[in-house]
Motif scaffolding. Structure first.
Motif, mmCIF file in Angstrom:
data_model
loop_
_atom_site.group_PDB
_atom_site.id
_atom_site.type_symbol
_atom_site.label_atom_id
_atom_site.label_comp_id
_atom_site.label_asym_id
_atom_site.label_seq_id
_atom_site.Cartn_x
_atom_site.Cartn_y
_atom_site.Cartn_z
ATOM 1 N N GLY A 86 -1.823 135.059 -32.523
ATOM 2 C CA GLY A 86 -2.268 133.800 -33.343
ATOM 3 C C GLY A 86 -1.146 133.281 -34.142
ATOM 4 N N PHE A 87 -0.060 133.838 -34.569
ATOM 5 C CA PHE A 87 0.917 133.298 -35.241
ATOM 6 C C PHE A 87 1.562 132.365 -34.391
ATOM 7 C CE2 PHE A 87 0.932 136.896 -37.963
ATOM 8 C CZ PHE A 87 0.390 136.377 -39.178
ATOM 9 N N LEU A 88 1.908 132.832 -32.893
ATOM 10 C CA LEU A 88 2.546 131.852 -32.025
ATOM 11 C C LEU A 88 1.731 130.739 -31.638
ATOM 12 C CD1 LEU A 88 4.761 131.782 -29.792
ATOM 13 C CD2 LEU A 88 3.237 132.904 -28.296
ATOM 14 N N ASP A 89 0.491 131.047 -31.702
ATOM 15 C CA ASP A 89 -0.263 129.737 -31.404
ATOM 16 C C ASP A 89 -0.340 128.644 -32.675
ATOM 17 O OD1 ASP A 89 -2.623 128.521 -29.356
ATOM 18 O OD2 ASP A 89 -3.624 128.422 -31.621
ATOM 19 N N MET A 90 -0.104 129.362 -33.733
ATOM 20 C CA MET A 90 0.033 128.389 -35.109
ATOM 21 C C MET A 90 1.307 127.601 -35.023
ATOM 22 S SD MET A 90 -0.216 129.460 -38.931
ATOM 23 C CE MET A 90 -1.387 130.722 -38.635
ATOM 24 N N THR A 91 2.399 128.276 -34.309
ATOM 25 C CA THR A 91 3.707 127.800 -34.273
ATOM 26 C C THR A 91 3.625 126.339 -33.793
ATOM 27 O OG1 THR A 91 4.663 129.875 -34.241
ATOM 28 C CG2 THR A 91 6.107 128.315 -33.543
ATOM 29 N N ALA A 92 3.065 125.999 -32.634
ATOM 30 C CA ALA A 92 3.011 124.932 -31.881
ATOM 31 C C ALA A 92 2.898 123.773 -32.956
ATOM 32 C CB ALA A 92 1.941 124.679 -30.818
ATOM 33 N N TYR A 93 1.721 123.841 -34.013
ATOM 34 C CA TYR A 93 1.555 122.676 -34.946
ATOM 35 C C TYR A 93 2.737 122.719 -35.785
ATOM 36 C CZ TYR A 93 -0.745 120.724 -38.603
ATOM 37 O OH TYR A 93 -1.366 119.810 -39.737
ATOM 38 N N TYR A 94 3.419 123.492 -36.143
ATOM 39 C CA TYR A 94 4.333 123.443 -37.201
ATOM 40 C C TYR A 94 5.651 122.891 -36.558
ATOM 41 C CZ TYR A 94 1.292 125.293 -41.027
ATOM 42 O OH TYR A 94 0.390 125.317 -41.922
ATOM 43 N N ALA A 95 5.842 123.438 -35.235
ATOM 44 C CA ALA A 95 7.084 123.019 -34.450
ATOM 45 C C ALA A 95 7.114 121.581 -34.493
ATOM 46 C CB ALA A 95 7.087 123.825 -33.290
ATOM 47 N N GLN A 96 6.215 121.159 -34.015
ATOM 48 C CA GLN A 96 5.952 119.524 -33.685
ATOM 49 C C GLN A 96 6.183 118.642 -35.316
ATOM 50 O OE1 GLN A 96 2.677 118.097 -31.556
ATOM 51 N NE2 GLN A 96 2.985 115.809 -32.021
ATOM 52 N N ALA A 97 5.554 119.178 -36.323
ATOM 53 C CA ALA A 97 5.891 118.391 -37.529
ATOM 54 C C ALA A 97 7.321 118.773 -38.107
ATOM 55 C CB ALA A 97 4.945 119.278 -38.689
ATOM 56 N N PHE A 98 7.836 119.768 -37.890
ATOM 57 C CA PHE A 98 9.230 120.119 -38.125
ATOM 58 C C PHE A 98 10.129 118.884 -37.395
ATOM 59 C CE2 PHE A 98 13.388 121.853 -37.414
ATOM 60 C CZ PHE A 98 13.936 122.144 -38.721
ATOM 61 N N LYS A 99 9.984 118.841 -36.065
ATOM 62 C CA LYS A 99 11.060 118.167 -35.318
ATOM 63 C C LYS A 99 10.785 116.626 -35.454
ATOM 64 C CE LYS A 99 10.998 121.645 -31.566
ATOM 65 N NZ LYS A 99 10.830 122.031 -29.929
ATOM 66 N N THR A 100 9.619 116.379 -35.724
ATOM 67 C CA THR A 100 9.091 114.613 -35.697
ATOM 68 C C THR A 100 9.241 114.186 -37.074
ATOM 69 O OG1 THR A 100 7.077 115.156 -35.472
ATOM 70 C CG2 THR A 100 7.982 114.960 -33.635
ATOM 71 N N GLY A 101 8.771 115.429 -38.158
ATOM 72 C CA GLY A 101 8.661 114.578 -39.610
ATOM 73 C C GLY A 101 7.190 114.281 -39.718
ATOM 74 N N THR A 102 6.225 114.463 -38.666
ATOM 75 C CA THR A 102 5.068 114.023 -38.945
ATOM 76 C C THR A 102 4.339 114.988 -38.463
ATOM 77 O OG1 THR A 102 5.487 111.676 -38.424
ATOM 78 C CG2 THR A 102 3.382 112.256 -38.159
#
Length: 590
Positions: free
Chosen positions: A522-538
């Protein structure tokens, strides 16, 4: 609207904890070299137990490969057979060298075969134990073996065996074999010798032949003082836990990580011997990354395990950098301002007191990172090293002592709070204040719990993972993304410390009691959401609403019959049930 319900339990406490307290004396979560996990070489026995030997003839640098099952050598090597029986490996490799062939095979004590390549690409299924290539050479030189009945000992040069995934053909610290005679002086010149003029003859490193690549044109204005932006996400991968991995295992891990927005694996390695099984797994990791594409490996040298007292200790690190630094499977970062070269990230776990026999820490690490042969090799393929170590001490002295020697700082301990409080940015700000380079990499982690008694690794403590640690830390990193170059997820598969976000697979370091049955995907699945936010700022738009729930399986004050006892720092945690909602209205945490 689709709702996904994740239950994540058991991320901290063992199912039975009690009795005496174990101690952990180092502040701020630092670990000494005797407490580091996951490098227990004795739990599994690889096929090859002896060190690879260099055939030290003036011909060319030949290295001993694996023993393979081969009822007819022509089925694995081309049928170029020496006209007479040979008395030693040196005679066989000399014959193959004179025919400009890069692979030699010895069989039945005296039969020598040569070829430019192996005929069967699926050669790993033929690999057998060392003992099966134990027919003495007819030279009767002690300890010299020349294959066996229906068994061929392979030798290679110029990286010719590397493509086949044996993993035991990597160059290590050279061990000279006795020459049968001195009649080999008529040998051809080693074409790779000129690549390593800065080394003594016995320290020459060879790597697989790669086509030269012209350095990229510098697209950065020479007047620019702004660091090229980097926003990479890497997951810490414990090589010590992958003894049973195949190439397919790495491919599966890479695809899974890539789907969650992860760009690479930091390979934690603590065994570098020339025939260490870890070398084979690392070779598979790089080949898998190249095969999948869009993903890369970086080295995280575990200096709590690897020695760093002598110049010879540095040869292991130089070997890895020479071999895999130019490889297409290595993760690269954009060039630094004013540089034409892509950067390969090189990191460590500890190492702030390593001198490699050079008299000072600065000179010791420079002897590895700026080794002229490594620099030349990397530059030839348009790359250079960005050294970003994780050091746990000497923070305030770094700008003065290490300016120009290291290119950034990795804050390993940023993923957890060190006390009975929430995670905060204060420690990161401190590290940034004294960062001697332009790159800053910090960590994020879902949990930390380890439970080994004095008769084992003697590690028994917990860090507070309350207050939605993984989600809260990610949101902190998004808020401070302008100050952070890279994020390292600690970890992908450190089962012994309960910090894994990847699947439970491979080999555990006797951690089954607090790992099996407690998936963290579940933590891995959650990572996808935050990874995009970190990379793009949005933050991305949430289309599928999800619920992530996790907890420990016992209350904080649980006391059960267990010979190890409650973990140190148990009183830092709280007895609370945590969940995170990702909904179209935003993030909700309770």
């Amino acid at each position: 609207m689709k709702t996904l319900f994740h239950v994540l339990i058991g991320v901290n406490f063992l199912s039975s904890c009690s009795n005496t307290l174990a101690s952990f004396s180092e502040p701020h979560g630092r670990r000494n070299r005797h407490n580091r996990l996951d490098h227990n070489e004795s739990r599994s026995v690889p096929l090859h137990s002896s060190n690879p030997r260099q055939l030290d003839s003036p011909l060319s640098r030949w290295f001993e490969g694996p023993c393979v099952s081969d009822s007819s050598p022509s089925t694995i090597l081309g049928a170029t057979l020496s006209k007479q029986l040979v008395a030693s490996p040196q005679e066989c490799t000399s014959y193959c060298d004179s025919n400009s062939l890069d692979i030699a095979g010895l069989r039945n004590g005296s039969e020598c075969f040569c070829g430019p390549s192996l005929n069967n690409e699926a050669t790993r299924v033929r690999e057998v134990s060392e003992e099966e290539c134990s027919s003495p050479c007819i030279s009767e030189i002690p300890q010299q073996m020349c294959g066996g009945p229906d068994r061929t000992r392979l030798f290679g040069r110029n990286g010719a065996l590397d493509r086949y995934g044996f993993g035991f053909t990597r160059i290590g610290q050279p061990i000279t074999l006795p020459l049968l005679d001195s009649d080999l002086s008529s040998a051809v010149h080693d074409p790779l010798q000129s690549e390593a003029t800065s080394h003594d003859q016995e320290n020459v490193f060879q790597v697989p032949n790669l086509p030269p690549v012209a350095p990229p044109q510098d697209s950065t204005s020479s007047t620019s003082t702004t660091q090229v932006p980097v926003k990479a996400i890497i997951a810490h991968h414990m090589v010590g836990n992958v003894y049973s991995y195949s190439l397919g295992s790495w491919i599966n891990d890479i695809r899974l990580a890539k789907s969650a927005g992860i760009d690479g694996f930091a390979l934690n390695l603590g065994s570098g011997g020339p025939k260490s099984w870890q070398r084979k797994r690392i070779g598979d990791a790089f080949r898998a990354a190249e095969s999948v594409g869009g993903f890369g490996m970086v080295f995280s040298f575990d200096m709590t395990v690897l020695r760093c007292d002598s110049q010879e200790d540095g040869d292991i690190l130089r070997d890895y950098l020479m071999t895999w630094g130019p490889h297409p499977g290595h993760l690269t970062l954009p060039p630094a301002a004013g540089s034409p070269y892509q950067r390969i990230l090189v990191s460590t776990f500890a190492g702030e007191y390593c001198t490699f026999g050079r008299g000072s820490v600065r000179d010791g690490w420079l002897s590895v990172i700026t080794d002229p042969a490594i620099v030349s090799r990397l530059n030839s393929v348009g790359r250079e090293i960005a050294f970003v170590p994780s050091w746990f001490a000497r923070v305030e002295a770094r700008q003065q002592e290490f300016f120009g020697a290291i290119q950034g700082d990795f804050f390993w301990n940023g993923g957890w709070p060190y006390g009975s409080h929430d995670v905060d940015w204060e420690a990161d700000a401190y590290r940034l204040r004294y960062n001697p380079g332009s790159l800053y990499m910090t960590s994020v982690s879902p949990a930390f719990f380890t439970h080994y008694g004095p008769s084992s690794f003697n590690k028994n403590w917990i860090y507070r993972s309350d207050d939605w640690l993984y989600a809260s830390r990610w949101e902190m990193l998004v808020d401070h993304r302008d100050e952070v170059s890279c994020v390292e997820i600690v970890t992908w598969n450190d089962y012994g410390e309960s910090s894994y976000i990847g699947p439970i697979e491979g080999n555990q370091p006797n951690s089954e009691a607090w790992v099996n049955g407690f998936p963290h995907l579940g933590f891995l699945d959650m990572t996808a959401y935050y990874a995009q936010a970190f990379k793009t700022g949005t933050y991305p738009v949430i289309r599928d609403e999800k619920v992530y729930i996790w907890s420990r399986p016992h209350p904080r004050d649980a006391d059960a019959p267990d010979p190890v006892g409650r973990p140190n720092f148990w009183d830092w945690v709280r007895t609370i049930f945590y969940h995170t909602l990702l909904t179209s209205d935003g993030i909700s945490k309770d």
